[in-house]
Motif scaffolding. Structure first.
Motif, PDB file in Angstrom:
ATOM      1  N   ARG A  94     -10.667   3.324  -0.952  1.00  0.00           N
ATOM      2  CA  ARG A  94     -10.028   4.043   0.138  1.00  0.00           C
ATOM      3  C   ARG A  94      -9.932   3.146   1.372  1.00  0.00           C
ATOM      4  N   PRO A  95      -8.799   3.081   2.080  1.00  0.00           N
ATOM      5  CA  PRO A  95      -7.543   3.770   1.766  1.00  0.00           C
ATOM      6  C   PRO A  95      -6.829   3.204   0.539  1.00  0.00           C
ATOM      7  N   ARG A 103       0.809  -1.214   0.000  1.00  0.00           N
ATOM      8  CA  ARG A 103       0.000   0.000   0.000  1.00  0.00           C
ATOM      9  C   ARG A 103       0.851   1.276   0.000  1.00  0.00           C
ATOM     10  N   ASP A 114     -11.661  -2.921   2.500  1.00  0.00           N
ATOM     11  CA  ASP A 114     -11.345  -1.531   2.824  1.00  0.00           C
ATOM     12  C   ASP A 114     -12.618  -0.726   3.106  1.00  0.00           C
TER      13      ASP A 114
END
Length: 216
Positions: A202-203, A27, A192
């Motif tokens: 998001r994230p 990420r 998420d």
């Protein structure tokens, strides 16, 4: 596979410590293209281990350096991988490391920027798809439209046993896919928070395809 009440099964969330560790580094915006590819490959191998847990086996007689014995091998033809282009190809390498003999198919879809609906532009599938376990891979389950469209096409071509595998998912994407295909289990590394106004997770981790192939 569905429950006795014909409701979709809850998503399978893989929470192995190595998966959680590698996903965190995947990420990071600072992760390079090379690092992103390596982590995606490593994660796909770990996910493949779980996705193939219940593949059928058949007995086989072998000879070790010491004696003859009864062993087991995969009963085939059974498993194949189906990549949703283009980002799905990032998950194939690790899976093929683990199951190098598996046939591979591709479904080409792009998301219309206005409607966010999936549009098909390519389809090439393995033979005997009706008798195979089809593990369908795409890093992101965002709106769910592309995944649902891909599974619809696979069913139209005769696929009966399907599993959808992704790195990240959202409640919206899961709901969309389960509504369209309640018989298809979903395996993911994370659910998420949700989608922004542009349909991004998001994230999330950004655009998986762009980060894999160093494009914009």
């Amino acid at each position: 596979m569905t429950s006795e009440t014909n409701l979709p099964l809850p998503p399978i969330v893989l929470d192995h410590p190595l998966i959680r560790h590698k996903l965190t580094h995947l990420r990071r915006k600072e992760t390079s293209t090379a690092g992103f590819r390596r982590l995606t490959r490593e994660l796909s191998l770990l996910m493949c281990y779980e996705a193939t847990r219940d593949l059928p086996l058949e007995p086989v007689e072998i000879t070790t350096p010491l004696e003859t014995m009864q062993g087991e091998q995969l009963a085939g033809p059974d498993v194949c991988f189906i990549s949703i282009l283009r980002a799905g190809n990032g998950l194939l390498d690790g899976m093929l490391d683990l199951v190098p003999f598996a046939p591979v198919g591709h479904v080409g879809l792009y998301r219309d920027p206005d409607s966010l609906e999936a549009v098909e532009y390519y389809l090439k599938l393995p033979t005997q798809i009706a008798s195979r376990r089809c593990i369908v891979v795409d890093p992101m389950l965002a709106t769910g439209h592309s995944a649902a469209a891909a599974l619809t096409r696979l069913k139209e071509e005769g696929a009966k046993r399907l599993l959808f595998v992704c790195l990240l998912s959202t409640p919206e994407g899961i709901a969309c896919l389960q509504k369209a295909h309640p018989d298809v289990p979903i395996m993911t590394c994370s659910i998420d928070r949700g989608l922004d106004d542009h349909g991004y997770i998001r994230p999330g981790l950004g655009d998986a395809g762009d980060r894999l192939f160093s494009t914009r």
